[in-house]
Design an enzyme around this catalytic site. Structure first.
Site, PDB file in Angstrom:
ATOM      1  N   HIS A  32       0.870  -1.178   0.000  1.00  0.00           N
ATOM      2  CA  HIS A  32       0.000   0.000   0.000  1.00  0.00           C
ATOM      3  C   HIS A  32       0.908   1.229   0.000  1.00  0.00           C
ATOM      4  O   HIS A  32       2.143   1.097  -0.101  1.00  0.00           O
ATOM      5  CB  HIS A  32      -0.945  -0.020   1.208  1.00  0.00           C
ATOM      6  CG  HIS A  32      -0.239  -0.294   2.511  1.00  0.00           C
ATOM      7  ND1 HIS A  32       0.661   0.575   3.069  1.00  0.00           N
ATOM      8  CD2 HIS A  32      -0.285  -1.368   3.344  1.00  0.00           C
ATOM      9  CE1 HIS A  32       1.124   0.079   4.194  1.00  0.00           C
ATOM     10  NE2 HIS A  32       0.578  -1.109   4.387  1.00  0.00           N
ATOM     11  N   HIS A  35       4.175   1.314   1.906  1.00  0.00           N
ATOM     12  CA  HIS A  35       5.360   0.671   1.305  1.00  0.00           C
ATOM     13  C   HIS A  35       5.911   1.489   0.133  1.00  0.00           C
ATOM     14  O   HIS A  35       7.119   1.674   0.018  1.00  0.00           O
ATOM     15  CB  HIS A  35       4.997  -0.719   0.772  1.00  0.00           C
ATOM     16  CG  HIS A  35       4.465  -1.659   1.798  1.00  0.00           C
ATOM     17  ND1 HIS A  35       3.143  -1.978   1.907  1.00  0.00           N
ATOM     18  CD2 HIS A  35       5.097  -2.365   2.772  1.00  0.00           C
ATOM     19  CE1 HIS A  35       2.968  -2.839   2.878  1.00  0.00           C
ATOM     20  NE2 HIS A  35       4.131  -3.091   3.430  1.00  0.00           N
ATOM     21  N   GLN A  61       8.182 -15.128  11.716  1.00  0.00           N
ATOM     22  CA  GLN A  61       7.761 -14.014  12.587  1.00  0.00           C
ATOM     23  C   GLN A  61       6.277 -14.092  12.944  1.00  0.00           C
ATOM     24  O   GLN A  61       5.751 -13.194  13.578  1.00  0.00           O
ATOM     25  CB  GLN A  61       8.120 -12.661  11.961  1.00  0.00           C
ATOM     26  CG  GLN A  61       7.338 -12.285  10.722  1.00  0.00           C
ATOM     27  CD  GLN A  61       7.886 -11.011  10.089  1.00  0.00           C
ATOM     28  OE1 GLN A  61       8.938 -11.010   9.443  1.00  0.00           O
ATOM     29  NE2 GLN A  61       7.199  -9.897  10.251  1.00  0.00           N
ATOM     30  N   LYS A 149       5.890   3.226  11.388  1.00  0.00           N
ATOM     31  CA  LYS A 149       4.655   2.708  11.994  1.00  0.00           C
ATOM     32  C   LYS A 149       4.981   1.540  12.918  1.00  0.00           C
ATOM     33  O   LYS A 149       4.416   1.410  13.988  1.00  0.00           O
ATOM     34  CB  LYS A 149       3.653   2.267  10.931  1.00  0.00           C
ATOM     35  CG  LYS A 149       2.308   1.936  11.584  1.00  0.00           C
ATOM     36  CD  LYS A 149       1.315   1.382  10.632  1.00  0.00           C
ATOM     37  CE  LYS A 149       1.495  -0.048  10.358  1.00  0.00           C
ATOM     38  NZ  LYS A 149       1.070  -1.071  11.197  1.00  0.00           N
ATOM     39  N   ASP A 150       5.912   0.683  12.471  1.00  0.00           N
ATOM     40  CA  ASP A 150       6.351  -0.434  13.321  1.00  0.00           C
ATOM     41  C   ASP A 150       7.544   0.064  14.129  1.00  0.00           C
ATOM     42  O   ASP A 150       8.691  -0.296  13.859  1.00  0.00           O
ATOM     43  CB  ASP A 150       6.727  -1.630  12.451  1.00  0.00           C
ATOM     44  CG  ASP A 150       5.528  -2.160  11.689  1.00  0.00           C
ATOM     45  OD1 ASP A 150       4.525  -2.504  12.320  1.00  0.00           O
ATOM     46  OD2 ASP A 150       5.583  -2.185  10.444  1.00  0.00           O
ATOM     47  N   VAL A 176       2.457   6.576   6.811  1.00  0.00           N
ATOM     48  CA  VAL A 176       1.515   7.122   5.822  1.00  0.00           C
ATOM     49  C   VAL A 176       0.101   6.816   6.314  1.00  0.00           C
ATOM     50  O   VAL A 176      -0.165   5.726   6.827  1.00  0.00           O
ATOM     51  CB  VAL A 176       1.772   6.485   4.436  1.00  0.00           C
ATOM     52  CG1 VAL A 176       0.760   6.986   3.419  1.00  0.00           C
ATOM     53  CG2 VAL A 176       3.179   6.817   3.974  1.00  0.00           C
ATOM     54  N   ARG A 187      -3.241  -4.989   7.376  1.00  0.00           N
ATOM     55  CA  ARG A 187      -4.272  -5.610   8.215  1.00  0.00           C
ATOM     56  C   ARG A 187      -5.545  -4.755   8.309  1.00  0.00           C
ATOM     57  O   ARG A 187      -6.561  -5.247   8.802  1.00  0.00           O
ATOM     58  CB  ARG A 187      -3.718  -5.903   9.610  1.00  0.00           C
ATOM     59  CG  ARG A 187      -2.660  -6.991   9.577  1.00  0.00           C
ATOM     60  CD  ARG A 187      -2.258  -7.502  10.948  1.00  0.00           C
ATOM     61  NE  ARG A 187      -1.443  -8.700  10.857  1.00  0.00           N
ATOM     62  CZ  ARG A 187      -0.128  -8.751  11.086  1.00  0.00           C
ATOM     63  NH1 ARG A 187       0.512  -7.662  11.428  1.00  0.00           N
ATOM     64  NH2 ARG A 187       0.532  -9.889  10.973  1.00  0.00           N
TER      65      ARG A 187
HETATM   66  O1  PAF Z   1       7.717  -4.876   8.424  1.00  0.00           O
HETATM   67  C1  PAF Z   1       7.593  -5.909   7.730  1.00  0.00           C
HETATM   68  O2  PAF Z   1       6.851  -5.965   6.744  1.00  0.00           O
HETATM   69  C2  PAF Z   1       8.378  -7.160   8.113  1.00  0.00           C
HETATM   70  O3  PAF Z   1       8.436  -7.315   9.473  1.00  0.00           O
HETATM   71  C3  PAF Z   1       9.783  -7.217   7.485  1.00  0.00           C
HETATM   72  C4  PAF Z   1      10.685  -6.100   8.009  1.00  0.00           C
HETATM   73  C5  PAF Z   1       9.669  -7.124   5.971  1.00  0.00           C
HETATM   74  C6  PAF Z   1      10.459  -8.545   7.836  1.00  0.00           C
HETATM   75  O4  PAF Z   1       9.722  -9.646   7.383  1.00  0.00           O
END
Ligand code: PAF
Length: 286
Positions: A32, A35, A61, A149-150, A176, A187
């Site tokens: 989106h 990215h 993860q 954001k993360d 964004v 999500r």
């Molecule tokens: O932020 C993400 O989309 C993921 O955690 C990443 C950094 C691509 C690792 O899989």
């Protein structure tokens, strides 16, 4: 734009472009504007570099009851977006290409990962560190971009680079948002109409409380978190996972605001969907 599916193809592509530096934009796809803004930022900040985006839904993860199987996958659309925004190559390996079946080595982060999002997602940041370290080794970038954001992920990955001596500069990308303030996330697609209508409360509350701190109306983190809680609980479908005000580097919860650079972090469930967001404040002096 080159689409590379195997490690060998990636290595060959890098070898053929000898002498060029690379900027890495790792993603899990379902792209989106959050990215694509990272790819745009890569072009602006490192215009002379090749830009390698990666699309890989990383199994290590996700916890056993998380959304790995249902995570949105839309490779064709994603590739078209990468090309439009100027990626030089996209590395999009299958899980079996990235991980050996009996892989037995991973990276463990032991200071920043166990709290906040890590508390409800045990092992998540170890999975992120492991895959990002592999992507660093495979693509050998001089620069890598990650979204703010993360925020916890960004702090953990800065540690990864620092503690394992990766010669890579990390550039954070601003969050964004949709027009009503909701942070863009793959999500968000899981939200019902009613949940979507209430979700902007997260950013609205974070922004109001950040303003209250900056103006001196909210004098302690305790007071500020209490106001955040009241505001977010006023939206009926919201269920708070955590609301914290932390030091923006160590992620330790602040007990007062003197000489700090606070970051307000929120994780809130709307139905089954857990949304995260955060807002920063400039350094506050005594
Ligand atoms: O932020 C993400 O989309 C993921 O955690 C990443 C950094 C691509 C690792 O899989």
């Amino acid at each position: 734009m080159e689409v590379l599916q195997s490690k060998q193809d990636l290595r060959n592509w890098i070898r053929d472009r000898r002498g060029r530096e690379r900027t890495l934009v790792p993603t899990m796809g379902a792209l989106h504007r959050g990215h694509t803004s990272l790819i745009d930022l890569a072009r602006e900040t490192t215009p002379e570099n090749d830009i390698v985006a990666t699309i890989f839904v990383n199994p290590t993860q996700f916890g056993p009851n998380e959304d790995f199987d249902s995570y949105p996958r839309q490779l064709e659309d994603d590739l078209a977006l990468c090309e439009t925004h100027g990626a030089s190559a996209v590395f999009t390996p299958a899980a079996g290409e990235m991980y050996e079946k009996d892989a037995s080595i991973s990276i463990h982060e032991s200071a920043l990962s166990h709290r906040l999002c890590g508390a409800s997602r045990p092992g998540h940041f170890d999975g992120v560190c492991t895959v990002v370290a592999k992507l660093f080794l495979l693509t050998q970038p001089s620069t890598a971009l990650f979204g703010e954001k993360d925020f916890q992920q960004l702090a953990v990955l800065r540690r990864l680079v620092r503690d394992l001596d990766f010669p890579i500069e990390i550039i954070p990308g601003p969050t964004v948002r949709d027009a009503d303030g909701l942070a863009m996330s793959s999500r968000n697609a899981y939200l019902s109409e009613e949940e979507r209508a209430h979700a902007p409360i997260i950013f609205a509350a974070l922004s109001r409380v950040a303003r209250g701190i900056a103006e001196g109306r909210l004098e302690s983190p305790l007071e500020a978190v209490a106001e955040l809680t009241r505001e977010i609980e006023s939206a009926p479908p919201a269920r708070i996972d955590y609301l914290e005000i932390v030091d923006s580097i160590t992620l330790e919860a602040l007990t007062d605001f003197k000489n700090t650079t606070p970051r307000l972090l929120a994780a809130v469930f709307f139905g089954q969907t857990r949304l995260i967001d955060n807002v920063g404040l400039p350094a506050l002096n005594a």
